[in-house]
Design a protein around this motif. Structure first.
Motif, PDB file in Angstrom:
ATOM      1  N   TYR B 410       0.468  -1.398   0.146  1.00 22.30           N
ATOM      2  CA  TYR B 410       0.146   0.378   0.123  1.00 22.30           C
ATOM      3  C   TYR B 410       0.831   1.097   0.271  1.00 22.30           C
ATOM      4  O   TYR B 410       0.385   2.023  -0.693  1.00 22.30           O
ATOM      5  CB  TYR B 410      -1.354  -0.118   0.520  1.00 22.30           C
ATOM      6  N   GLN B 411       2.403   1.229   0.521  1.00 25.79           N
ATOM      7  CA  GLN B 411       2.797   2.580   0.318  1.00 25.79           C
ATOM      8  C   GLN B 411       3.423   2.800  -0.940  1.00 25.79           C
ATOM      9  O   GLN B 411       3.920   3.832  -0.844  1.00 25.79           O
ATOM     10  CB  GLN B 411       4.388   2.263   1.415  1.00 25.79           C
ATOM     11  N   GLU B 412       3.418   2.039  -1.422  1.00 24.80           N
ATOM     12  CA  GLU B 412       3.618   2.015  -3.093  1.00 24.80           C
ATOM     13  C   GLU B 412       2.293   2.321  -3.794  1.00 24.80           C
ATOM     14  O   GLU B 412       3.373   3.142  -4.988  1.00 24.80           O
ATOM     15  CB  GLU B 412       4.666   0.664  -3.367  1.00 24.80           C
ATOM     16  N   VAL B 413       1.584   2.282  -3.730  1.00 21.95           N
ATOM     17  CA  VAL B 413       0.468   3.157  -3.808  1.00 21.95           C
ATOM     18  C   VAL B 413       0.567   4.543  -4.469  1.00 21.95           C
ATOM     19  O   VAL B 413       0.999   5.091  -3.552  1.00 21.95           O
ATOM     20  CB  VAL B 413      -1.331   2.419  -3.735  1.00 21.95           C
ATOM     21  N   ASN B 414       0.038   5.196  -5.996  1.00 21.78           N
ATOM     22  CA  ASN B 414       0.325   6.297  -5.635  1.00 21.78           C
ATOM     23  C   ASN B 414      -0.992   6.671  -6.849  1.00 21.78           C
ATOM     24  O   ASN B 414      -1.262   6.390  -7.568  1.00 21.78           O
ATOM     25  CB  ASN B 414       1.313   7.304  -5.818  1.00 21.78           C
ATOM     26  N   PRO B 415      -1.292   8.159  -6.906  1.00 22.38           N
ATOM     27  CA  PRO B 415      -2.193   8.734  -7.465  1.00 22.38           C
ATOM     28  C   PRO B 415      -2.031   8.279  -8.641  1.00 22.38           C
ATOM     29  O   PRO B 415      -3.449   8.571  -9.761  1.00 22.38           O
ATOM     30  CB  PRO B 415      -2.496  10.589  -7.581  1.00 22.38           C
ATOM     31  N   LYS B 416      -0.976   7.975  -9.523  1.00 22.03           N
ATOM     32  CA  LYS B 416      -0.964   7.757 -11.147  1.00 22.03           C
ATOM     33  C   LYS B 416      -0.858   6.380 -11.035  1.00 22.03           C
ATOM     34  O   LYS B 416      -1.657   5.777 -11.613  1.00 22.03           O
ATOM     35  CB  LYS B 416       0.778   7.878 -11.664  1.00 22.03           C
ATOM     36  N   SER B 417      -0.532   5.702 -10.227  1.00 23.38           N
ATOM     37  CA  SER B 417      -0.782   3.878  -9.890  1.00 23.38           C
ATOM     38  C   SER B 417      -2.048   3.968 -10.243  1.00 23.38           C
ATOM     39  O   SER B 417      -2.882   3.137 -10.663  1.00 23.38           O
ATOM     40  CB  SER B 417       0.016   3.037  -9.320  1.00 23.38           C
ATOM     41  N   ILE B 418      -2.939   4.412  -9.526  1.00 18.03           N
ATOM     42  CA  ILE B 418      -4.628   4.174  -9.087  1.00 18.03           C
ATOM     43  C   ILE B 418      -5.051   4.871 -10.654  1.00 18.03           C
ATOM     44  O   ILE B 418      -6.466   3.909 -10.595  1.00 18.03           O
ATOM     45  CB  ILE B 418      -5.134   4.996  -8.453  1.00 18.03           C
ATOM     46  N   LEU B 419      -4.977   5.992 -11.163  1.00 16.12           N
ATOM     47  CA  LEU B 419      -5.132   5.573 -12.408  1.00 16.12           C
ATOM     48  C   LEU B 419      -5.356   4.918 -13.527  1.00 16.12           C
ATOM     49  O   LEU B 419      -6.088   4.547 -14.218  1.00 16.12           O
ATOM     50  CB  LEU B 419      -5.176   7.604 -12.777  1.00 16.12           C
ATOM     51  N   LYS B 420      -3.818   4.335 -13.483  1.00 16.50           N
ATOM     52  CA  LYS B 420      -3.586   3.539 -14.521  1.00 16.50           C
ATOM     53  C   LYS B 420      -4.864   2.416 -13.948  1.00 16.50           C
ATOM     54  O   LYS B 420      -5.153   1.493 -15.746  1.00 16.50           O
ATOM     55  CB  LYS B 420      -2.116   3.027 -14.415  1.00 16.50           C
ATOM     56  N   SER B 421      -4.793   2.055 -13.512  1.00 13.42           N
ATOM     57  CA  SER B 421      -6.144   0.874 -12.710  1.00 13.42           C
ATOM     58  C   SER B 421      -7.069   0.884 -13.266  1.00 13.42           C
ATOM     59  O   SER B 421      -8.097   0.047 -13.620  1.00 13.42           O
ATOM     60  CB  SER B 421      -5.780  -0.001 -11.199  1.00 13.42           C
ATOM     61  N   ALA B 422      -7.341   2.322 -12.277  1.00 10.12           N
ATOM     62  CA  ALA B 422      -8.862   2.962 -13.077  1.00 10.12           C
ATOM     63  C   ALA B 422      -9.358   2.587 -14.317  1.00 10.12           C
ATOM     64  O   ALA B 422      -9.616   2.247 -14.758  1.00 10.12           O
ATOM     65  CB  ALA B 422      -9.391   4.544 -12.337  1.00 10.12           C
ATOM     66  N   GLN B 423      -7.983   3.221 -14.972  1.00 10.15           N
ATOM     67  CA  GLN B 423      -8.408   3.337 -16.899  1.00 10.15           C
ATOM     68  C   GLN B 423      -8.794   1.489 -17.077  1.00 10.15           C
ATOM     69  O   GLN B 423      -9.441   1.829 -17.803  1.00 10.15           O
ATOM     70  CB  GLN B 423      -7.087   4.317 -17.285  1.00 10.15           C
ATOM     71  N   GLN B 424      -7.694   1.266 -15.918  1.00 10.85           N
ATOM     72  CA  GLN B 424      -8.068  -0.615 -17.275  1.00 10.85           C
ATOM     73  C   GLN B 424      -9.357  -0.766 -17.223  1.00 10.85           C
ATOM     74  O   GLN B 424      -9.786  -2.050 -17.792  1.00 10.85           O
ATOM     75  CB  GLN B 424      -6.593  -1.231 -16.295  1.00 10.85           C
ATOM     76  N   PHE B 425      -9.865  -1.127 -15.488  1.00 10.11           N
ATOM     77  CA  PHE B 425     -10.961  -1.584 -15.390  1.00 10.11           C
ATOM     78  C   PHE B 425     -12.498  -0.751 -14.979  1.00 10.11           C
ATOM     79  O   PHE B 425     -13.144  -1.425 -15.240  1.00 10.11           O
ATOM     80  CB  PHE B 425     -10.993  -2.274 -13.739  1.00 10.11           C
ATOM     81  N   LEU B 426     -12.039   0.539 -14.667  1.00 15.00           N
ATOM     82  CA  LEU B 426     -13.211   1.223 -14.244  1.00 15.00           C
ATOM     83  C   LEU B 426     -14.261   1.599 -15.370  1.00 15.00           C
ATOM     84  O   LEU B 426     -14.172   3.005 -15.753  1.00 15.00           O
ATOM     85  CB  LEU B 426     -13.419   2.090 -13.558  1.00 15.00           C
ATOM     86  N   LYS B 427     -14.797   0.781 -16.528  1.00  9.19           N
ATOM     87  CA  LYS B 427     -15.402   1.076 -18.130  1.00  9.19           C
ATOM     88  C   LYS B 427     -16.484   1.196 -18.176  1.00  9.19           C
ATOM     89  O   LYS B 427     -16.953  -0.275 -17.784  1.00  9.19           O
ATOM     90  CB  LYS B 427     -14.183   0.556 -19.113  1.00  9.19           C
TER      91      LYS B 427
END
Lengths: 462, 441
Positions: B410-427
């Motif tokens: 969880y310490q490695e998570v950041n706004p950019k990495s969240i954006l990437k995952s969101a773009q991959q799945f939240l469609k």
């Protein structure tokens, strides 16, 4: 997260609150805690534990929903909701964001006998945590717009409550048993009362409940000396004007057997609660009754479970309990079954109760129950938070801490004769109230065979 | 109940929280691990502060391992494990209780867990009991039939008469079509009626072996004693080759799925979900954090919007649900009576999918991390909680170490990495929506 919904084989049979059994090891000692009463009358209990980097600060507020004025039911519950929505220093938004930012939880609970407000978070943020807690408790702004918001939410939840048939049946039973007594009301209030509550009512309720002599402050976890000092300073000098909560009246329950059906169409199962008046928490037979109840309906090998679930497959869960309160509480058995077997389940439950009330348990059952209660005791005070909560509840009811300190000894001394006596004294099958929550079309023929019964719509059941 | 706030997405950062300031090293506890020659994995954590022990034995079998025609057998079988064995011929519950022990079990998609919480001196009794039912379980016709009725009652209780139950069941059976996650753990009613004693016996033989089990013991015991007793009671059981079925991946979703169910309820409820990856993938940590930002507590985006500002809902909850195989990112919304799900749905989806359009704020990530750490610590304060956490991770990820490592991830998570995952799945095309509505109104 890897944690997902689980199917648990048995229903949870443990008590949500209150102390339970004790260790089979008689050498067991409670963890250390301190206890003092400040000059303004506030009791402070501290249970230190630095094993985990968390702290919790809580207040037990004596006299919960039952002290709501008759036409203002739900005012204490609503107060606890609105208190979180702003103080003279912070807006609702600021409180939520400050707490969220540090991973801190603020939880409130209202019951018939007391309210509980607790803040818990990571110990590295303890100074911020106690600052917000103190502010919420001592200086809530209780604004009109926040009241309206919470009122609407409470009314919506009240309207939806038949969606949870298990807890709906439990509440409808309390109304059936206690009638107009405050214990017969829902903690969150009657809709018509909730609609009328004003900001002035909230302010009165705050003055009535949040008084130093009416509170027990419980501080647990990885608490620094500075935090303890700061809490003592903030809470130790504080005074409150106005009236203390009035004691609520004595309970009077209806005599004789009576049956009430609360009708909801389309249900494929019926929920049953059978019971009558029970005991006050200060009753000296409290522990003997715990032993008795463990045999009757307090575990997976209880008589009720064995007969109604294991032998006959009529239900997934059946349990009994004595809910001891400030005034006389209730004794009740609760279960559910498919519509076709409602009468059979009532008959079988009654059969178990009648036999138990007459004969009591066997020697073997008494020993089993005692060992079970003792064996599980350390878990009931396993964490600082659990111990702190139990100590607060004992203070509410005026029961000595010896209850916890001597639990094992007391349980081990209970004899079969004691249990036979309390079963006879406190279980009255001829005085049962039977509440059925189900589909009238599907179950009324069966209920006719049980006896005369009244039918109510869910809205009229409170 | 927690707090709420009235601004929409505006997060007021009042104090700087340095995520690095957590001493994550402190947030772990020592574990001893041993594997017997028959493959039984044993994990022990000694904790002598309270005289209690939590004993868990989990089997690597769940509804995921069922035949499509016999759904619910894993859970129904779990009930049968409480019946008869050789040394405990139907009297186990009484004996456990008489020794101050409480016990229970649970079944899930990927595993079935059994546990006892006991006084420390009763460990050998529990080992004897658990090994007896693993080695010598008796499954007879009469007990089976009675227990099947109990499970059918359980199904009526948990699903048929529960709005949440109906919502959950429809969510998985709509989002998935091929994978076993498409059917409910408790099984379809017609399948429960179809399962017979023979099938139960076969299920037992196939899945219940020492090789397929993980034992976890936490509390006031010596690890050496646990290993000795485990060897004594389980050591002679045979080693059996198990290969858990690998499933062909669920076919990718091509377009949005919407289903409406009518019930005897008072208000609309809705769940919006998206198919996601599996546990352990970097995206799973990003989505855990995002889920907190969207729906955890009164400072979450969806609470602020739907419960506080719009006042259309009474509750919002959610989770990034990652079992062994790919799972779901879901948001549940309980609306007020009279509010139509259709009118709120666009608000919910746009709030969720906004995460795929713009980065979340750094402070929101820090907030979610603090919440995750706090919730993690709360979950391991008891012996039972620690044992459960260890068992879950050992069974689902293959190593208990992930219980601790996840915190670091969880310490490695950041706004950019969240954006990437969101773009991959939240469609939209990857979305499943279930609406439960009252029959009347």
């Amino acid at each position: 997260m890897k944690k997902i919904v689980l199917l648990v084989c048995f229903l949870s049979l443990s008590c949500a609150h209150g102390p339970t059994g004790q260790s089979i090891d008689s050498g067991y000692r409670l963890p250390k805690y301190t206890d003092e009463t400040l000059s303004n009358g506030l009791q402070v209990v501290v249970v230190p534990n630095d094993r985990y980097p968390t702290v919790s600060v809580a207040l037990l507020v004596k006299g919960g929903a039952s002290t709501d004025p008759m036409a203002k039911s739900g005012v204490s519950h609503l107060l606890f909701q609105v208190m979180q929505r702003g103080t003279t220093k912070y807006s609702a938004s600021e409180i939520a964001d400050r707490l969220g930012q540090t991973g801190t939880d603020l939880d409130v609970a209202m019951t018939e006998d007391y309210g509980w407000i607790q803040i818990s978070g990571l110990s590295q943020y303890q100074s911020e945590i106690i600052e917000i807690f103190t502010d919420v408790v001592l200086s809530p702004s209780l604004l009109q717009n926040e009241l309206e918001r919470e009122r609407k939410k409470t009314l919506a939840i009240l309207q939806k409550r038949t969606e949870d048939p298990d807890s709906f049946a439990a509440e409808a039973f309390e109304n059936f048993l206690f009638g107009d007594h405050p214990y017969g009301r829902t903690v969150s209030g009657r809709p018509r009362d909730v609609s009328q509550i004003s900001v002035a009512d909230l302010k009165n309720a705050h003055q009535r409940l949040f008084r130093p002599e009416n509170l027990i402050l419980v501080v647990t976890g990885d608490v620094s000396d500075e935090t303890k000092k700061s809490l003592t300073e903030r809470f130790g000098t504080w005074k409150q004007n106005g009236q203390a909560p009035a004691f609520f009246p004595k309970v009077k329950g209806p005599e004789g057997v009576a049956v009430r059906l609360v009708h909801k169409p389309g249900m494929t199962q019926s929920y049953l609660v059978l019971g009558h008046l029970g005991i006050k928490r200060t009753n000296p037979d409290f522990i003997k009754l715990r032993v008795a109840n463990t045999v009757l309906g307090g575990g997976f090998s209880s008589r009720l479970m064995n007969r109604v679930r294991v032998q006959l497959g009529l239900t997934y869960g059946v349990s009994s309990q004595f809910e001891a309160r400030k005034e006389q509480g209730e004794f009740q058995v609760s279960t559910f079954t498919r519509n076709q077997t409602v009468k059979q389940t009532i008959d079988e439950t009654l059969g178990v109760l009648e036999k138990f009330a007459v004969e009591g348990p066997t020697d073997e059952e008494v020993e089993m129950a005692k060992n079970y209660l003792m064996g599980q005791f350390p878990r009931s005070v396993e964490t600082a938070e659990k111990l702190g909560f139990n100590l607060a509840v004992l203070r509410l009811y005026g029961v000595s801490d010896d209850y916890l300190k001597d639990y094992m000894k007391t349980v081990s001394r209970v004899s079969k004769k004691d249990v036979v006596e309390v079963a006879k004294t406190y279980i009255h099958p001829k005085n049962l109230k039977i509440l059925v929550f189900g589909d009238q079309k599907a179950v009324s023929d069966q209920l006719k065979a049980v006896g005369s019964f009244e039918v109510l719509e869910p809205e009229k059941a409170f | 109940m927690k707090l709420l706030s009235f601004t929409l997405v505006k997060v007021v950062l009042l104090m700087a929280i340095n995520a690095e300031s957590f001493e994550l090293g402190k947030l772990r506890f020592p574990v001893e691990r041993k594997v017997l020659s028959n493959g039984l994995t044993i994990l022990v954590h000694e904790d002598h502060t309270v005289p209690t022990v939590s004993f868990h034995i989990w089997y690597r079998v769940g509804s995921r391992d069922e035949d499509r025609k016999y759904t619910g057998i894993a859970h129904l079988f779990e009930h049968m494990m409480f019946k008869k064995a050789k040394r405990y011929p139907g009297n186990a519950e009484k004996i456990l209780q008489a020794n101050g022990i409480t016990n229970n079990a649970f079944t899930n998609y990927d595993y079935t867990g059994y546990f006892e919480d006991l006084p420390p001196q009763k460990l050998e009794l529990v080992m004897d009991f658990e090994s007896d039912r693993l080695e010598n379980l008796v499954i007879d016709e009469e007990t089976f039939k009675s227990e099947r009725e109990v499970v059918k009652e359980e199904r009526r209780f948990r699903v048929d008469n529960s709005v949440q139950g109906v919502l959950w069941e429809n969510l998985w059976s709509t989002a998935f079509t091929k994978h076993p996650y498409s059917w409910p753990v408790i099984g379809w009613m017609e399948d429960l009626n179809r399962i017979d004693v023979e099938r139960c016996r076969k299920f037992f033989k196939e899945h219940y072996t020492a090789t397929n089990a993980v034992m976890v013991v936490v509390g006031d015991v010596k690890a050496s004693k646990v290993f000795t007793l485990a060897d004594k009671y389980f050591g002679s059981l045979p080693k059996v080759d198990h290969k858990r079925d690998e499933f062909k991946p669920e076919p990718p979703q091509q377009s949005e799925k919407i289903k409406t169910v009518k019930l005897e309820s008072k208000a609309d409820q809705v769940v919006v979900a998206y198919r996601i990856g599996k546990q352990g993938e970097p995206s799973s940590f990003n989505l855990d954090v995002l889920s907190n930002i969207l729906s955890e507590g009164d400072s979450s985006r969806l609470f602020k919007r739907l419960v506080y500002h719009d006042q259309s809902a009474v509750r919002v909850s959610g989770g990034s649900i990652t079992p062994m195989d790919p799972g779901l990112f879901a948001v549940f919304v309980e609306l007020k009576p009279g509010v139509k799900a259709e009118s709120v749905l666009p608000v919910i989806t746009s709030e969720i999918e906004k995460a795929a359009l713009e980065e979340v704020k750094k402070e929101e990530v820090e907030k979610a991390r603090n919440q995750l750490v706090k919730s993690w610590v709360s979950s391991i304060k008891t012996a039972h909680g620690k044992a459960r956490g260890l068992a879950l991770n050992e069974v689902v990820t293959g190593s208990y170490e992930t219980l601790f490592d996840d915190l670091k991830k969880y310490q490695e998570v950041n706004p950019k990495s969240i954006l990437k995952s969101a773009q991959q799945f939240l469609k939209k095309d990857n979305r499943t929506v279930i609406i439960v509505k009252p029959k009347k109104g």
